[in-house]
Enzyme design. Structure first.
Site, mmCIF file in Angstrom:
data_model
loop_
_atom_site.group_PDB
_atom_site.id
_atom_site.type_symbol
_atom_site.label_atom_id
_atom_site.label_comp_id
_atom_site.label_asym_id
_atom_site.label_seq_id
_atom_site.Cartn_x
_atom_site.Cartn_y
_atom_site.Cartn_z
ATOM 1 C CG ASP A 200 -2.146 0.789 1.083
ATOM 2 O OD1 ASP A 200 -2.382 1.322 -0.014
ATOM 3 O OD2 ASP A 200 -2.899 0.906 2.072
ATOM 4 C CG HIS B 118 0.387 2.273 -9.587
ATOM 5 N ND1 HIS B 118 0.062 1.954 -8.286
ATOM 6 C CD2 HIS B 118 -0.684 2.951 -10.081
ATOM 7 C CE1 HIS B 118 -1.148 2.408 -8.013
ATOM 8 N NE2 HIS B 118 -1.620 3.032 -9.074
ATOM 9 C CG LEU C 297 10.424 -16.595 -3.298
ATOM 10 C CD1 LEU C 297 10.051 -16.668 -1.824
ATOM 11 C CD2 LEU C 297 10.869 -15.180 -3.662
ATOM 12 N NE ARG D 43 -3.237 -1.851 4.086
ATOM 13 C CZ ARG D 43 -4.500 -1.866 3.710
ATOM 14 N NH1 ARG D 43 -5.327 -2.725 4.254
ATOM 15 N NH2 ARG D 43 -4.951 -1.027 2.798
ATOM 16 C CB SER E 81 -8.022 -4.146 2.352
ATOM 17 O OG SER E 81 -7.897 -2.941 3.064
HETATM 18 C C1 V07 Z 1 1.657 -3.968 -9.634
HETATM 19 C C2 V07 Z 1 3.367 -2.591 -8.429
HETATM 20 C C3 V07 Z 1 3.486 -2.971 -6.972
HETATM 21 C C4 V07 Z 1 2.659 -2.122 -6.070
HETATM 22 C C5 V07 Z 1 1.198 -2.419 -6.097
HETATM 23 C C6 V07 Z 1 0.380 -1.961 -7.282
HETATM 24 C C7 V07 Z 1 1.100 -1.771 -8.593
HETATM 25 C C8 V07 Z 1 4.152 -6.406 -9.963
HETATM 26 C C9 V07 Z 1 3.100 -7.036 -10.604
HETATM 27 C C10 V07 Z 1 3.086 -8.375 -11.166
HETATM 28 C C11 V07 Z 1 1.931 -9.127 -11.185
HETATM 29 C C12 V07 Z 1 1.923 -10.412 -11.704
HETATM 30 C C13 V07 Z 1 3.076 -10.933 -12.199
HETATM 31 C C14 V07 Z 1 4.240 -10.214 -12.190
HETATM 32 C C15 V07 Z 1 4.243 -8.938 -11.679
HETATM 33 C C16 V07 Z 1 2.049 -6.118 -10.544
HETATM 34 C C17 V07 Z 1 -0.031 -5.207 -10.800
HETATM 35 C C18 V07 Z 1 0.366 -4.072 -10.117
HETATM 36 C C19 V07 Z 1 -1.422 -5.337 -11.314
HETATM 37 F F1 V07 Z 1 3.085 -12.184 -12.682
HETATM 38 N N1 V07 Z 1 3.787 -5.226 -9.534
HETATM 39 N N2 V07 Z 1 2.495 -5.020 -9.873
HETATM 40 N N3 V07 Z 1 0.797 -6.233 -11.004
HETATM 41 N N4 V07 Z 1 2.049 -2.814 -8.939
#
Ligand code: V07
Length: 254
Positions: free
Chosen positions: A34, A51, A145, A202, A210
């Site tokens: 978050d 992000h 991991l 968190r 949440s």
């Molecule tokens: C997202 C970056 C981290 C902060 C939270 C929201 C934004 C990595 C992934 C991801 C997801 C699946 C995967 C590999 C990487 C990701 C979303 C948002 C939707 F197989 N960061 N991240 N996916 N954020």
């Protein structure tokens, strides 16, 4: 005792101030990432910059977890509620899995990391689903991991899906109502092959669940920090584990 020396390729190394007991590393750590939007706002940047920066933290913490011998790391990347955000933000978020995997898949392979997914994957955009499915297939035989992303995930939805599947077994008379116990029910949750989290982290000061892993977090230790996710470092991560170990010492004994 582990004294970590952070010496990853591109990053400057620093010796951890935290000393961890190597015999009590949490097996499974779950994280609610978050504060990306708030971090961006603080810096006068658009939310999407938060992000993008948060994605770099995912990489850093994944490698730290791998180095420390954590076996499972679950990251809450996108909730079933997140669809309510502005379309441009959702579209941007849905490109991140692909971006992350394109950039990091080689290093994930080198580090023997297995990518997994939890959530309503079938309702993701086709390009997002395709990217994560390729990564899951490619890393399926890795034994290090387990990096488990919660994508389009909601705890209540997961429970309802499990109830529906179990109820249909009863309806078809394949099981009796009294066959349903905790162990049986757990096997219908999405996290079936993954043990319950030992530690939930968190970031960013919110002290709520949440709708995250409602069933699996029943006995977990909770750790909350005010640090925004983009600023959450290996040091912060180690501090959380150290606090987990301190609690285990206090409550574990007689
Ligand atoms: C997202 C970056 C981290 C902060 C939270 C929201 C934004 C990595 C992934 C991801 C997801 C699946 C995967 C590999 C990487 C990701 C979303 C948002 C939707 F197989 N960061 N991240 N996916 N954020």
């Amino acid at each position: 005792m582990i004294k970590r020396l952070w010496s990853r390729k591109e990053e400057k190394s620093s010796i951890s101030e935290h000393t961890l007991k190597s015999d009590n590393i949490p097996v499974h750590i779950a994280i609610i990432m978050d504060g990306n939007g708030r971090w961006a706002k603080k810096k006068g940047l658009p939310r999407i910059a938060g992000h993008r920066s948060g994605m770099k933290t995912v990489k850093r913490i994944t490698m730290a977890a791998s180095d420390l011998g954590v076996k499972y790391l679950t990251m809450y990347a996108f909730s079933t509620e997140n669809w309510k955000r502005p379309k441009e933000e959702v579209d941007f978020l849905m490109k991140l899995p692909q971006q992350f995997l394109e950039m990091e898949i080689d290093e994930l392979m080198e580090n023997n990391v297995q990518v997994r997914m939890m959530g309503d994957i079938k309702n993701l955009p086709a390009h997002t689903r395709a990217a994560v499915e390729v990564a899951m297939r490619k890393t399926a035989n890795n034994t290090g991991l387990v990096l488990n992303f919660a994508l389009n995930y909601g705890g209540r939805l997961e429970l309802i899906e499990a109830v529906k599947r179990v109820a249909s077994l009863v309806e078809k008379k394949e099981i009796k109502i009294d066959d349903i116990n905790e162990e049986f029910f757990s096997s219908y949750m999405q996290s079936q092959q993954i043990p319950d989290p030992d530690l939930l982290i968190r970031t960013s000061g919110e002290v709520r669940l949440s709708n995250f892993m409602l069933w699996q977090l029943a006995y977990s230790e909770f750790y909350f920090t005010d640090v925004y996710w983009p600023e959450f470092s290996e040091e912060h991560f180690t501090a959380a584990i150290q606090e987990y170990q301190r609690r285990a010492r206090r409550f574990g004994g007689v």
